[in-house]
Design an enzyme around this catalytic site. Structure first.
Site, PDB file in Angstrom:
ATOM      1  N   LYS A  39       1.151  -1.050   0.046  1.00  0.00           N
ATOM      2  CA  LYS A  39      -0.265   0.139   0.400  1.00  0.00           C
ATOM      3  C   LYS A  39       0.895   1.363   0.173  1.00  0.00           C
ATOM      4  O   LYS A  39       0.754   2.276  -0.718  1.00  0.00           O
ATOM      5  CB  LYS A  39      -0.375  -0.124   0.895  1.00  0.00           C
ATOM      6  CG  LYS A  39      -2.420  -0.175   1.312  1.00  0.00           C
ATOM      7  CD  LYS A  39      -3.097   0.130   2.225  1.00  0.00           C
ATOM      8  CE  LYS A  39      -4.335  -0.576   1.759  1.00  0.00           C
ATOM      9  NZ  LYS A  39      -5.626  -0.736   2.849  1.00  0.00           N
ATOM     10  N   ASN A 203     -24.112   7.353  12.876  1.00  0.00           N
ATOM     11  CA  ASN A 203     -24.296   6.544  12.141  1.00  0.00           C
ATOM     12  C   ASN A 203     -25.651   5.427  12.206  1.00  0.00           C
ATOM     13  O   ASN A 203     -26.486   4.645  11.180  1.00  0.00           O
ATOM     14  CB  ASN A 203     -23.268   4.801  11.922  1.00  0.00           C
ATOM     15  CG  ASN A 203     -22.200   6.054  11.066  1.00  0.00           C
ATOM     16  OD1 ASN A 203     -22.641   6.925   9.725  1.00  0.00           O
ATOM     17  ND2 ASN A 203     -20.863   4.765  10.525  1.00  0.00           N
ATOM     18  N   LEU A 245     -33.650   8.141   2.942  1.00  0.00           N
ATOM     19  CA  LEU A 245     -35.167   7.629   2.092  1.00  0.00           C
ATOM     20  C   LEU A 245     -35.108   6.692   1.370  1.00  0.00           C
ATOM     21  O   LEU A 245     -36.633   6.650   1.065  1.00  0.00           O
ATOM     22  CB  LEU A 245     -35.904   9.277   2.729  1.00  0.00           C
ATOM     23  CG  LEU A 245     -37.172   8.564   3.781  1.00  0.00           C
ATOM     24  CD1 LEU A 245     -36.710   8.229   4.656  1.00  0.00           C
ATOM     25  CD2 LEU A 245     -37.572  10.105   3.782  1.00  0.00           C
ATOM     26  N   GLY A 248     -34.602   0.100  -0.697  1.00  0.00           N
ATOM     27  CA  GLY A 248     -33.595  -1.037  -1.735  1.00  0.00           C
ATOM     28  C   GLY A 248     -33.956  -2.302  -1.266  1.00  0.00           C
ATOM     29  O   GLY A 248     -34.264  -2.555  -0.358  1.00  0.00           O
ATOM     30  N   CYS A 255     -19.142   0.377   6.770  1.00  0.00           N
ATOM     31  CA  CYS A 255     -19.632   1.150   8.320  1.00  0.00           C
ATOM     32  C   CYS A 255     -20.938   0.393   8.978  1.00  0.00           C
ATOM     33  O   CYS A 255     -20.563   0.533  10.743  1.00  0.00           O
ATOM     34  CB  CYS A 255     -19.231   2.846   8.432  1.00  0.00           C
ATOM     35  SG  CYS A 255     -17.771   3.096   8.207  1.00  0.00           S
TER      36      CYS A 255
HETATM   37  N1  NAD Z   1     -14.986   3.804   5.490  1.00  0.00           N
HETATM   38  C1  NAD Z   1     -15.348   4.707   5.750  1.00  0.00           C
HETATM   39  O1  NAD Z   1     -16.407   5.613   5.186  1.00  0.00           O
HETATM   40  C2  NAD Z   1     -15.597   5.361   6.485  1.00  0.00           C
HETATM   41  C3  NAD Z   1     -16.447   6.283   7.238  1.00  0.00           C
HETATM   42  C4  NAD Z   1     -16.423   6.698   9.296  1.00  0.00           C
HETATM   43  C5  NAD Z   1     -15.651   6.366   9.235  1.00  0.00           C
HETATM   44  N2  NAD Z   1     -14.793   5.437   9.256  1.00  0.00           N
HETATM   45  C6  NAD Z   1     -13.636   5.095  10.254  1.00  0.00           C
HETATM   46  O2  NAD Z   1     -12.776   4.627  10.025  1.00  0.00           O
HETATM   47  C7  NAD Z   1     -11.997   3.800  10.251  1.00  0.00           C
HETATM   48  C8  NAD Z   1     -11.174   3.044   8.904  1.00  0.00           C
HETATM   49  O3  NAD Z   1     -12.267   2.628   8.073  1.00  0.00           O
HETATM   50  P1  NAD Z   1     -11.299   2.451   6.831  1.00  0.00           P
HETATM   51  O4  NAD Z   1     -12.436   2.471   6.062  1.00  0.00           O
HETATM   52  O5  NAD Z   1     -10.573   3.226   6.761  1.00  0.00           O
HETATM   53  O6  NAD Z   1     -10.636   0.919   6.825  1.00  0.00           O
HETATM   54  P2  NAD Z   1      -9.744   0.841   5.708  1.00  0.00           P
HETATM   55  O7  NAD Z   1      -9.708  -1.149   6.439  1.00  0.00           O
HETATM   56  O8  NAD Z   1      -9.542   0.830   4.921  1.00  0.00           O
HETATM   57  O9  NAD Z   1      -8.168   0.745   6.386  1.00  0.00           O
HETATM   58  C9  NAD Z   1      -6.948   1.114   7.721  1.00  0.00           C
HETATM   59  C10 NAD Z   1      -5.679   0.526   7.122  1.00  0.00           C
HETATM   60  O10 NAD Z   1      -5.326   0.676   8.787  1.00  0.00           O
HETATM   61  C11 NAD Z   1      -4.284   0.076   8.810  1.00  0.00           C
HETATM   62  N3  NAD Z   1      -3.211  -0.474   9.690  1.00  0.00           N
HETATM   63  C12 NAD Z   1      -4.070  -1.578  10.336  1.00  0.00           C
HETATM   64  N4  NAD Z   1      -2.843  -1.840  11.209  1.00  0.00           N
HETATM   65  C13 NAD Z   1      -2.283  -0.746  11.319  1.00  0.00           C
HETATM   66  C14 NAD Z   1      -1.241   0.062  12.088  1.00  0.00           C
HETATM   67  N5  NAD Z   1      -0.808  -0.711  13.330  1.00  0.00           N
HETATM   68  N6  NAD Z   1      -0.781   0.919  11.985  1.00  0.00           N
HETATM   69  C15 NAD Z   1      -0.808   1.412  10.509  1.00  0.00           C
HETATM   70  N7  NAD Z   1      -1.712   1.130  10.075  1.00  0.00           N
HETATM   71  C16 NAD Z   1      -2.679  -0.032  10.256  1.00  0.00           C
HETATM   72  C17 NAD Z   1      -3.715  -1.277   7.765  1.00  0.00           C
HETATM   73  O11 NAD Z   1      -3.801  -1.539   6.782  1.00  0.00           O
HETATM   74  C18 NAD Z   1      -5.303  -0.281   6.316  1.00  0.00           C
HETATM   75  O12 NAD Z   1      -4.615  -0.031   5.608  1.00  0.00           O
HETATM   76  C19 NAD Z   1     -12.763   2.293  11.410  1.00  0.00           C
HETATM   77  O13 NAD Z   1     -12.487   3.158  12.349  1.00  0.00           O
HETATM   78  C20 NAD Z   1     -14.005   3.059   9.667  1.00  0.00           C
HETATM   79  O14 NAD Z   1     -15.004   2.803  10.766  1.00  0.00           O
HETATM   80  C21 NAD Z   1     -14.625   4.738   7.985  1.00  0.00           C
END
Ligand code: NAD
Length: 425
Positions: A39, A203, A245, A248, A255
């Site tokens: 990555k 959420n 609303l 689907g 999330c």
């Molecule tokens: N995806 C969304 O739309 C969204 C929106 C709001 C909040 N969130 C929240 O944000 C958080 C991240 O979500 P995401 O979708 O980006 O997840 P994701 O899985 O896409 O990304 C998480 C990243 O963290 C990395 N990671 C894991 N352990 C690590 C460490 N010790 N050091 C460094 N990197 C590490 C993973 O390799 C991965 O690339 C979650 O808690 C999620 O609930 C997500």
């Protein structure tokens, strides 16, 4: 500290990549760390491992301010505010798995010069528990509300920014708040537990809205109302609003399902039975499966039937397939003995190993060829542009469409001789 303070980002997935790119765009030096070397390598080359509109341009446009690394020390050496964006997936019990968050804390050690700025969605009480164990480290809750598919725009134009801190961490919270000043958004300054709850409750509320309208849709099917008209009429009431609303085939994504479960379990762990959320989850699970009944109504047994799934991603403009409805549908269809071909404009490769028994094909027409039914799962605009009344109809063995998002032109399809099943109409 100034508004150009250096930023650390830990975890460069959807939230981390957007956070890093947007803070760089706002003029900050950003050190972004992930544990997956591939990555980091591709991001360093300016290549994005995910599909997110506008993000690639931001990353290449701000390359000189973006430093991608696998080395935590590099981040810690350059930045004091460490935005934690690691994943917090569900465990078997439905509680959030905080092992990635704990790994970050363990690596940081006992620094008294850094603050964890928690963007990952974590259970209420996480911040308090971390602060109790690591008194020296500052802690700010800064939940993220971006939506995949419009994540950059959401980050840059947020409806609100939530910043939660307690006691000695208020100075770090001031610095976090200052970072967002250029965005001009309303800032909700609060305590850590309330900030954590704002995220989960938001959420859960949106998921509730979707399950609510899906139930209205199901009842509308019985009673002869059209849920699209109902949504329009309801949504114009500004106490209700039109968003989330649309009826689907159920909500998915990384999330809503996990955060609703996490809040439900969190409540349960504290002795409170959150009945409403139990129903929201159950309604959603049943909604994903209702398509099977609609197919059986017209085809009888699905054994040996050819079914085309249009769309695999949990929504358009993303290649995220986590908890997508397509996964449940493919599994159920395989269970009924159907042969499933699926197409998605960007998410096909990611879904390859996840779509039980389904074959991922190269185009919508490849999926449709010889099909006994088409199920529209994700409302990618290009699916509306297909030549439904010509090429599509000619290629199908049986002209049956289940429009899981009420997205296609029903009148046109019916006029052309299709059997059309929508949701709630
Ligand atoms: N995806 C969304 O739309 C969204 C929106 C709001 C909040 N969130 C929240 O944000 C958080 C991240 O979500 P995401 O979708 O980006 O997840 P994701 O899985 O896409 O990304 C998480 C990243 O963290 C990395 N990671 C894991 N352990 C690590 C460490 N010790 N050091 C460094 N990197 C590490 C993973 O390799 C991965 O690339 C979650 O808690 C999620 O609930 C997500």
């Amino acid at each position: 500290m100034t508004e150009r303070e250096p930023i650390g980002v830990i975890g460069v997935g959807w939230v981390g990549a957007v956070t890093a790119a947007c803070f760089a765009e706002l003029g900050h030096e950003v050190w972004a760390r992930d544990i997956v070397p591939e990555k980091i390598e591709s991001l360093s080359r300016g290549e994005l491992p995910i599909h997110e509109p506008g993000l690639s341009e931001l990353i290449t446009g701000n390359a000189e301010r973006l430093h991608f690394t696998t080395d935590m020390q590099e981040v810690v050496d350059h930045a004091q505010l460490l935005f934690v964006c690691v994943d917090t997936p569900p465990t078997y019990s439905g509680d959030a798995d905080l092992s990635r968050v704990e790994a970050v804390i363990a690596e940081l050690g006992d620094s008294d010069e850094h603050a964890l700025v928690m963007k990952s969605t974590v259970p209420v009480g996480t911040g308090r528990s971390i602060q109790r164990r690591r008194e020296g480290i500052g802690y700010v809750s800064n939940p993220e509300f971006l939506k995949e598919g419009s994540a950059v725009a959401d980050f840059m134009n947020p409806d609100r920014v939530v910043v939660g801190a307690n006691g000695g961490s208020e100075q770090y919270a001031d610095r976090v708040e200052a970072l967002y000043t250029p965005l001009g958004a309303e800032v909700v300054r609060t305590d850590v537990a309330s900030a954590e709850m704002i995220k989960l409750a938001s959420n859960a509320f949106l998921a509730t809205k979707i399950s609510f309208i899906n139930e209205i849709a199901n009842v509308s099917e019985e009673l002869g109302a059209d849920v699209r008209e109902v949504s329009r009429g309801m949504g114009l009431d500004d106490r209700i609003g039109p968003k989330f609303l649309q009826a689907g085939v159920g909500f998915g994504g990384s999330c809503f399902p996990k955060d609703v479960q996490a809040l439900k379990q969190l409540a349960g762990n504290s002795g409170y039975h959150f009945q409403l959320l139990t129903a929201v989850v159950e309604v959603n699970e049943l909604q994903k499966r209702r398509t099977i009944g609609k197919l059986q109504k017209h085809l009888g047994s699905l054994a040996g039937k050819e079914v085309a799934l249009l769309g695999v991603a949990f929504k358009p403009d993303t290649d995220d397939v986590r908890e997508a409805t397509s996964l449940v549908l493919a599994g159920r269809l395989a269970g009924e003995g159907a042969h499933v071909r699926a197409f998605d404009p960007v998410a096909g490769a990611k879904a390859e190993d996840m779509l039980a028994g389904a074959r991922i094909v190269e185009s919508a027409l490849d999926a449709i060829d010889g099909a006994d039914a088409v199920v529209l799962v994700t409302e990618w605009p290009e699916f509306r542009e297909l030549d439904w009344t010509g090429e599509v109809k000619r290629r199908m063995r049986v002209p049956l469409v289940v429009d899981g998002r009420n997205f296609l032109d029903r009148e046109q399809l019916v006029e052309a001789g299709f059997t059309y099943e929508g949701i709630g109409r």
